[in-house]
Motif scaffolding. Structure first.
Motif, mmCIF file in Angstrom:
data_model
loop_
_atom_site.group_PDB
_atom_site.id
_atom_site.type_symbol
_atom_site.label_atom_id
_atom_site.label_comp_id
_atom_site.label_asym_id
_atom_site.label_seq_id
_atom_site.Cartn_x
_atom_site.Cartn_y
_atom_site.Cartn_z
ATOM 1 N N ALA A 83 0.829 -1.204 0.000
ATOM 2 C CA ALA A 83 0.000 0.000 0.000
ATOM 3 C C ALA A 83 0.867 1.258 0.000
ATOM 4 C CB ALA A 83 -0.931 -0.004 1.217
ATOM 5 N N VAL A 84 1.978 1.222 0.729
ATOM 6 C CA VAL A 84 2.894 2.371 0.777
ATOM 7 C C VAL A 84 3.499 2.610 -0.609
ATOM 8 C CG1 VAL A 84 5.088 3.219 1.712
ATOM 9 C CG2 VAL A 84 3.417 2.124 3.229
ATOM 10 N N ILE A 85 3.919 1.534 -1.272
ATOM 11 C CA ILE A 85 4.506 1.651 -2.614
ATOM 12 C C ILE A 85 3.470 2.132 -3.620
ATOM 13 C CG2 ILE A 85 5.486 0.319 -4.535
ATOM 14 C CD1 ILE A 85 6.853 -1.459 -2.413
ATOM 15 N N GLU A 86 2.300 1.503 -3.602
ATOM 16 C CA GLU A 86 1.238 1.870 -4.550
ATOM 17 C C GLU A 86 0.811 3.320 -4.349
ATOM 18 O OE1 GLU A 86 -2.490 2.729 -6.275
ATOM 19 O OE2 GLU A 86 -2.154 2.656 -4.097
ATOM 20 N N ASP A 87 0.749 3.752 -3.092
ATOM 21 C CA ASP A 87 0.325 5.111 -2.783
ATOM 22 C C ASP A 87 1.293 6.141 -3.366
ATOM 23 O OD1 ASP A 87 -1.492 6.909 -1.142
ATOM 24 O OD2 ASP A 87 0.440 7.430 -0.263
ATOM 25 N N ALA A 88 2.597 5.857 -3.253
ATOM 26 C CA ALA A 88 3.607 6.770 -3.816
ATOM 27 C C ALA A 88 3.479 6.837 -5.330
ATOM 28 C CB ALA A 88 5.008 6.310 -3.418
ATOM 29 N N TRP A 89 3.354 5.681 -5.969
ATOM 30 C CA TRP A 89 3.182 5.628 -7.434
ATOM 31 C C TRP A 89 1.917 6.391 -7.842
ATOM 32 C CZ3 TRP A 89 5.881 3.690 -11.613
ATOM 33 C CH2 TRP A 89 5.170 3.550 -12.811
ATOM 34 N N HIS A 90 0.835 6.126 -7.121
ATOM 35 C CA HIS A 90 -0.450 6.734 -7.462
ATOM 36 C C HIS A 90 -0.387 8.251 -7.325
ATOM 37 C CE1 HIS A 90 -4.911 6.273 -7.866
ATOM 38 N NE2 HIS A 90 -4.881 7.490 -7.342
ATOM 39 N N TYR A 91 0.245 8.735 -6.266
ATOM 40 C CA TYR A 91 0.296 10.180 -6.039
ATOM 41 C C TYR A 91 0.936 10.896 -7.229
ATOM 42 C CZ TYR A 91 1.460 14.781 -4.298
ATOM 43 O OH TYR A 91 1.578 16.148 -4.172
ATOM 44 N N PHE A 92 2.128 10.457 -7.623
ATOM 45 C CA PHE A 92 2.878 11.182 -8.653
ATOM 46 C C PHE A 92 2.279 10.984 -10.050
ATOM 47 C CE2 PHE A 92 5.953 10.769 -5.184
ATOM 48 C CZ PHE A 92 6.293 12.107 -5.024
ATOM 49 N N LEU A 93 1.834 9.768 -10.360
ATOM 50 C CA LEU A 93 1.237 9.530 -11.685
ATOM 51 C C LEU A 93 -0.159 10.143 -11.779
ATOM 52 C CD1 LEU A 93 2.621 7.958 -14.040
ATOM 53 C CD2 LEU A 93 3.687 7.620 -11.811
ATOM 54 N N HIS A 94 -0.914 10.080 -10.708
ATOM 55 C CA HIS A 94 -2.241 10.698 -10.677
ATOM 56 C C HIS A 94 -2.120 12.211 -10.844
ATOM 57 C CE1 HIS A 94 -6.166 11.453 -8.159
ATOM 58 N NE2 HIS A 94 -6.336 11.710 -9.437
ATOM 59 N N ARG A 95 -1.152 12.783 -10.161
ATOM 60 C CA ARG A 95 -0.925 14.229 -10.294
ATOM 61 C C ARG A 95 -0.528 14.589 -11.727
ATOM 62 N NH1 ARG A 95 2.865 17.847 -6.168
ATOM 63 N NH2 ARG A 95 2.333 19.888 -7.088
ATOM 64 N N LEU A 96 0.275 13.729 -12.342
ATOM 65 C CA LEU A 96 0.669 13.949 -13.732
ATOM 66 C C LEU A 96 -0.538 13.887 -14.665
ATOM 67 C CD1 LEU A 96 2.943 14.291 -15.858
ATOM 68 C CD2 LEU A 96 3.097 11.787 -15.916
ATOM 69 N N LEU A 97 -1.454 12.954 -14.402
ATOM 70 C CA LEU A 97 -2.654 12.810 -15.240
ATOM 71 C C LEU A 97 -3.575 14.027 -15.140
ATOM 72 C CD1 LEU A 97 -3.577 9.037 -14.713
ATOM 73 C CD2 LEU A 97 -2.606 10.092 -16.762
ATOM 74 N N HIS A 98 -3.378 14.828 -14.111
ATOM 75 C CA HIS A 98 -4.161 16.058 -13.971
ATOM 76 C C HIS A 98 -3.533 17.234 -14.711
ATOM 77 C CE1 HIS A 98 -7.645 15.635 -11.237
ATOM 78 N NE2 HIS A 98 -7.036 14.515 -10.883
ATOM 79 N N HIS A 99 -2.385 17.011 -15.347
ATOM 80 C CA HIS A 99 -1.758 18.096 -16.110
ATOM 81 C C HIS A 99 -2.689 18.523 -17.235
ATOM 82 C CE1 HIS A 99 1.076 20.244 -18.708
ATOM 83 N NE2 HIS A 99 1.852 20.358 -17.657
ATOM 84 N N LYS A 100 -2.804 19.826 -17.429
ATOM 85 C CA LYS A 100 -3.795 20.360 -18.370
ATOM 86 C C LYS A 100 -3.619 19.856 -19.800
ATOM 87 C CE LYS A 100 -1.128 24.656 -19.005
ATOM 88 N NZ LYS A 100 -1.167 26.139 -18.868
ATOM 89 N N ARG A 101 -2.402 19.432 -20.167
ATOM 90 C CA ARG A 101 -2.173 18.982 -21.541
ATOM 91 C C ARG A 101 -2.682 17.572 -21.816
ATOM 92 N NH1 ARG A 101 3.882 21.202 -23.254
ATOM 93 N NH2 ARG A 101 3.374 23.438 -23.106
ATOM 94 N N ILE A 102 -2.827 16.787 -20.757
ATOM 95 C CA ILE A 102 -3.249 15.389 -20.972
ATOM 96 C C ILE A 102 -4.523 15.010 -20.217
ATOM 97 C CG2 ILE A 102 -0.937 14.540 -21.506
ATOM 98 C CD1 ILE A 102 -0.688 13.568 -18.642
#
Length: 297
Positions: free
Chosen positions: A146-165
């Motif tokens: 859960a700790v590993i998945e949470d770190a991955w999710h935070y940064f990739l999820h934040r990236l998916l919120h970038h206005k270009r994508i």
């Protein structure tokens, strides 16, 4: 030096839990579970267990865990626990969600599940009862995942919120401003692959038995369905998990679109300050409650 100290602490904690476990009464379900597990090993191939067994575990767990939240919408008493009370679920949205969900489960996730057998074989992960880890080992490893998945999710999820994508991928998941349990895996197929990769990293690191894979599937589904449930239920046992985000935390993300990017824990959003709007919102909510109480008095 610090690494050795950490290892010593973990070993001591493991021995302490093992000592406490020795005083606990025997689990009455252990023998039936052992019989069922050995029956499965005797009657099905490892390919069938790893592939179709994993699919069954995923589908049963997903829809059974979604069931309470689905039932809550028909119980007037439960409305007071709904976070966004002015936005009830509709049959139209739930039907749309189910159709996309089934497509993702059987056209995107099933091919990944089919790869489970080859992963298990490549790393020689055991199936037998004799090497099955104890319950506290499973819990500790699931927490690590859960700790590993949470770190991955935070940064990739934040990236998916970038206005270009954002509009090409993650916008699909945000079609529902008011989340509900079944919507947890409602997403663009690419998002399923991108964010879902975090689920598998922990397996590569921690998986030491077939049962662990299924335990981690259930734990992850339990968490993601809870935070998407739309209900903040009192005495929720998941709130005992340290730094657990919970339904209110993620519900705000769907309502606000910005901030609260982590999946399970609150620390990444706190470290990077992406929870500041949520913190402000909570303060306003508390102030409004205080004003309401003063007026009523």
């Amino acid at each position: 030096m610090a690494v050795n100290e950490s290892i010593d602490i973990l070993n001591s904690a493991y021995l302490a839990v093992e000592y406490i476990d020795s005083f606990l009464p025997d689990n009455p379900l252990q023998q039936p579970f052992k019989n069922a597990w050995n029956y499965m090993l005797d009657n099905y191939t490892t390919f069938q267990i790893a592939t179709w067994g994993s699919l069954i575990v995923h589908e049963l767990s997903y829809f059974l865990l979604c069931l309470p939240g689905f039932i809550f919408q028909f119980i007037p008493y439960m409305r007071k626990y709904k976070i966004q009370q002015d936005k009830p679920e509709t049959w139209e949205k739930q039907w749309k969600c189910l159709k996309t969900l089934l497509f993702n489960h059987f056209c995107v996730q099933l091919p990944l599940i089919c790869g489970t057998y080859y992963f298990i074989e490549y790393f020689s992960i055991p199936y037998d009862w004799e090497r099955m880890p104890r319950w506290y080992v499973l819990l500790a490893r699931c927490f690590g995942c859960a700790v590993i998945e949470d770190a991955w999710h935070y940064f990739l999820h934040r990236l998916l919120h970038h206005k270009r994508i954002y509009k090409y991928i993650h916008k699909v998941h945000h079609e529902f401003i008011t989340p509900f349990g079944m919507q947890a895996e409602y997403a663009h197929p690419l998002e399923t692959l991108i964010l879902g990769a975090g689920f598998f990293i922990g397996i590569i690191v921690f998986c030491n038995h077939m049962i662990f894979l299924w335990a981690w599937v259930i734990c992850r589904l339990m968490e993601t369905i809870d935070v998407h449930s739309g209900y903040d239920i009192p005495l929720n046992p998941l709130h005992l998990v340290p730094f657990y985000a919970g339904a209110r935390f993620h519900d705000f993300h769907h309502m606000n679109f910005i901030g609260n990017y982590a999946s399970t824990f609150t620390w990444w959003d706190r470290i990077f300050g992406t929870d500041y709007q949520y913190v402000s919102y909570q303060e306003k909510e508390k102030n409004q409650e205080l004003l309401t109480e003063k007026k009523s008095n």
